[in-house]
Design a protein around this motif. Sequence first.
Motif, PDB file in Angstrom:
ATOM      1  N   LEU A  97       4.533   6.024 -53.321  1.00 57.03           N
ATOM      2  CA  LEU A  97       3.295   6.195 -52.826  1.00 57.03           C
ATOM      3  C   LEU A  97       3.009   6.294 -51.304  1.00 57.03           C
ATOM      4  O   LEU A  97       1.970   6.689 -50.591  1.00 57.03           O
ATOM      5  CB  LEU A  97       3.607   3.982 -52.960  1.00 57.03           C
ATOM      6  N   LEU A  98       4.064   5.761 -50.547  1.00 55.91           N
ATOM      7  CA  LEU A  98       4.627   6.143 -49.349  1.00 55.91           C
ATOM      8  C   LEU A  98       3.970   8.141 -49.276  1.00 55.91           C
ATOM      9  O   LEU A  98       3.073   8.255 -48.412  1.00 55.91           O
ATOM     10  CB  LEU A  98       5.989   5.877 -48.480  1.00 55.91           C
ATOM     11  N   LEU A  99       4.058   8.695 -49.707  1.00 52.27           N
ATOM     12  CA  LEU A  99       4.139  10.115 -49.487  1.00 52.27           C
ATOM     13  C   LEU A  99       2.831  10.434 -50.080  1.00 52.27           C
ATOM     14  O   LEU A  99       2.849  11.002 -49.272  1.00 52.27           O
ATOM     15  CB  LEU A  99       5.024  10.465 -50.695  1.00 52.27           C
ATOM     16  N   LEU A 100       2.162   9.467 -51.327  1.00 50.90           N
ATOM     17  CA  LEU A 100       1.142  10.009 -51.218  1.00 50.90           C
ATOM     18  C   LEU A 100      -0.003   9.780 -49.953  1.00 50.90           C
ATOM     19  O   LEU A 100      -1.079  10.463 -49.686  1.00 50.90           O
ATOM     20  CB  LEU A 100       0.391   9.768 -52.578  1.00 50.90           C
ATOM     21  N   VAL A 101       0.356   8.706 -49.133  1.00 48.72           N
ATOM     22  CA  VAL A 101      -0.312   7.709 -48.352  1.00 48.72           C
ATOM     23  C   VAL A 101       0.040   9.561 -46.800  1.00 48.72           C
ATOM     24  O   VAL A 101      -1.502   9.851 -46.777  1.00 48.72           O
ATOM     25  CB  VAL A 101      -0.131   6.560 -47.923  1.00 48.72           C
ATOM     26  N   GLN A 102       1.007   9.797 -46.915  1.00 53.27           N
ATOM     27  CA  GLN A 102       1.048  10.678 -46.200  1.00 53.27           C
ATOM     28  C   GLN A 102       0.738  12.292 -46.567  1.00 53.27           C
ATOM     29  O   GLN A 102      -0.337  12.776 -45.852  1.00 53.27           O
ATOM     30  CB  GLN A 102       2.923  11.276 -45.825  1.00 53.27           C
ATOM     31  N   ALA A 103       0.842  12.315 -47.817  1.00 55.65           N
ATOM     32  CA  ALA A 103      -0.590  13.768 -48.283  1.00 55.65           C
ATOM     33  C   ALA A 103      -1.291  13.554 -48.039  1.00 55.65           C
ATOM     34  O   ALA A 103      -2.609  14.188 -47.951  1.00 55.65           O
ATOM     35  CB  ALA A 103      -0.226  14.356 -49.309  1.00 55.65           C
ATOM     36  N   TRP A 104      -2.380  12.191 -48.310  1.00 60.34           N
ATOM     37  CA  TRP A 104      -4.017  12.287 -47.967  1.00 60.34           C
ATOM     38  C   TRP A 104      -3.699  12.067 -46.802  1.00 60.34           C
ATOM     39  O   TRP A 104      -5.100  13.048 -45.919  1.00 60.34           O
ATOM     40  CB  TRP A 104      -3.681  10.825 -48.933  1.00 60.34           C
ATOM     41  N   VAL A 105      -3.233  11.381 -45.706  1.00 60.44           N
ATOM     42  CA  VAL A 105      -3.429  11.997 -44.426  1.00 60.44           C
ATOM     43  C   VAL A 105      -3.115  13.129 -43.716  1.00 60.44           C
ATOM     44  O   VAL A 105      -4.235  13.676 -43.328  1.00 60.44           O
ATOM     45  CB  VAL A 105      -2.447  10.699 -43.712  1.00 60.44           C
ATOM     46  N   THR A 106      -2.211  13.852 -44.028  1.00 65.01           N
ATOM     47  CA  THR A 106      -2.063  15.152 -43.498  1.00 65.01           C
ATOM     48  C   THR A 106      -3.271  15.835 -44.161  1.00 65.01           C
ATOM     49  O   THR A 106      -3.965  16.455 -43.177  1.00 65.01           O
ATOM     50  CB  THR A 106      -0.738  15.421 -43.991  1.00 65.01           C
ATOM     51  N   ARG A 107      -3.896  15.749 -45.261  1.00 68.99           N
ATOM     52  CA  ARG A 107      -4.954  17.163 -45.603  1.00 68.99           C
ATOM     53  C   ARG A 107      -6.627  16.316 -44.805  1.00 68.99           C
ATOM     54  O   ARG A 107      -7.198  17.068 -44.465  1.00 68.99           O
ATOM     55  CB  ARG A 107      -4.695  16.495 -47.536  1.00 68.99           C
ATOM     56  N   ARG A 108      -6.785  14.857 -44.485  1.00 69.21           N
ATOM     57  CA  ARG A 108      -7.692  14.600 -44.406  1.00 69.21           C
ATOM     58  C   ARG A 108      -7.495  15.036 -42.732  1.00 69.21           C
ATOM     59  O   ARG A 108      -9.056  15.950 -41.687  1.00 69.21           O
ATOM     60  CB  ARG A 108      -7.675  13.157 -44.165  1.00 69.21           C
ATOM     61  N   ALA A 109      -6.479  15.244 -41.824  1.00 68.30           N
ATOM     62  CA  ALA A 109      -6.236  15.579 -40.258  1.00 68.30           C
ATOM     63  C   ALA A 109      -6.917  17.173 -39.877  1.00 68.30           C
ATOM     64  O   ALA A 109      -6.487  17.852 -40.635  1.00 68.30           O
ATOM     65  CB  ALA A 109      -5.002  15.057 -39.548  1.00 68.30           C
TER      66      ALA A 109
END
Lengths: 374, 284
Positions: free
Chosen positions: B272-284
Amino acid sequence: MSRIRFTRRLPAAVAVAGLALAVSACGGESSTSSAGTAPAAADQLKPNADLSQQTLQITVWDGYTPEELPAKVKEKLKVKDMKVALHDTNEIAMTKLTAPGDSGIDVAFVSGQYAQALNEQGLLEPIHPELIPNLANLYPEATQLSYDKGNKYSVPYTWGTTGICYRSDLVKTPPTSWNDLLKPPAWADKKVTMMTTERWLALPALKALGYSVNTDKDEEIAKAKELLLAQKPHLLGYDDVTFGDKLVSGESMMAEAWDGWCPTTDAKGNIKFAVPKEGSDLWVDTMVIMKSSKNKEAAHALINYILSPEIHSWAAENINYKVPNKAAMEQVKIAKGSLLGIKPAELLNGESIVDLGEASVKYTRLSTEVTAQS
Amino acid sequence: MKSEVKARPVSRSRGRRLGAFVFLSPGVVYLTVLLLVPLALVLSNTVFRRGRFGGVVYEFTVENFERLADPLYLGVVANSVKIAAITTLIALLIGYPTAYLIAQLPGKWKTVALVAIVLPFWTNFIIRVYAWIILLSGPGLINSVLGTKLELLYNQGTIVTGLLYSYLPLMVLPLYAAIERLDPQLREASANLGASAFTTFRKVTLPLTVPGVMTGCLFVFVPSFGNFVIPEILGGSKSIMVGNLIRDQFLKARDWPFGSTLALAIIAVLVLLLLVQAWVTRRA
């Protein structure tokens, strides 16, 4: 020596837990049957069997038998070959021994309550006393062990007890009761450690309350839990492995300890060991012969050889555990401060920890509840 | 000629496939044997009963998952999240300025600073953790230098200290990589347009380094969350984390199925944390 002590009680140890986890995970396919089968009947054994046709495979804790044992056994008993496999813990030995099919192991070293459980499953060959004349070397007390009275399926190899290991120069009065640990006096506040290995975490509280260490009654375990929770704020910490170091450095004054782990032979000579007046446990590590063994005569000959004073005294001298062998103990030079001098009769006051089967889960929960409480 | 033209792309793609096969297979074999198979074993354990002597009895049950919902174990998980989160937050607060300063250093000193950050990893983890006992214990160095009798060891604070000490480099390095990559002209442009240093940091530097922040936080949070050595050595086992709980299931309680279920729960949290990280990174 310390390395050996370390591996013996590894369930308590931290260090190689990662590796053990991997081992456990890989062993996942081996199933163990919990269905109780009756103990096995004795085989017909030939007292004059040709041992040169037999090979021996044993499993034992690392460093628990002399390194040169296989060579000596080959020479003395004229067996064809002898191989030694190692296990870190009783649990790992049990996984090997209870796996379906032939484990290929003839003689196994496990603790008393595990020998009891193996026997209940019909996995052990009854001991043929006529093939082990050296049984006569054992203390009479060593034939009256509660998990196996009369040594019907196991032969004791080492034994000991649990007590309070303390700094005689730091305590104001030497501890005599489990309550000295459970409700430490003001001068010992936060200078006390306890073990968390489940059954031993509960032991001081159960004994102080006058209960059996093998109780499976919920209300007794709950009372013990209350005591342990009340004790927690007054502890330095829980420690199963390095409590001896903490005593030596002066970090702690008193520790719940297994006798073989209490560093009473430390050079300064200020570390002492006391068995509390409420009583304690008696642990025994035993030798058993597997029902599946095809070399039962050689297996008996091996146990007989180990019970000879020159081999058995090695254990007392090198791993610092007492051995239940009178002839061997008489040979051992007991160093000053050593606990090897504890008399068998004193040990026998201790109550053997027996396997509780399903009820053991209660102790797991107790130890999680106590350590998780903040 | 025609056939040759036709044949070439085919053979090239075939060659590419062969190359892909040759170069990928070690990785695939590695992942399969050392990750997927053990993971499948752990997963399969979760739905069976415990054997009396460890191991697994193959009778289907969901009780391991029911036990997971027990407040006792949820409390341990919550405690682990708390300790790991505090560690991560402090690591970020210390790590960000450190990484920022290193990125501003002249080239040679950058290397020196980075080596200094990584240097502790050259010593065994257990030894480094154990060294804190020598520093903090009752008769230890700090108390004997100060002449005090402070009780510094065996509490949640020392657990956080130990985790922070062990994993801070894992925060600094990804942050350094992110900050170092920033184009200095962006900051100049921001200043030229009248932004204060703080506004530039808030509106330019920080948003652009968010992926580094996320990576650093993940690198610190994950090993902190599952740690069981530090709570034992520096925490005196007085508060346990989920790593201790799992270790105990295998080594003390002989309850592999429940240990596996706990491990699965941790994996779920981390995915779950990895998914959040991937999502944030993509948005940034």
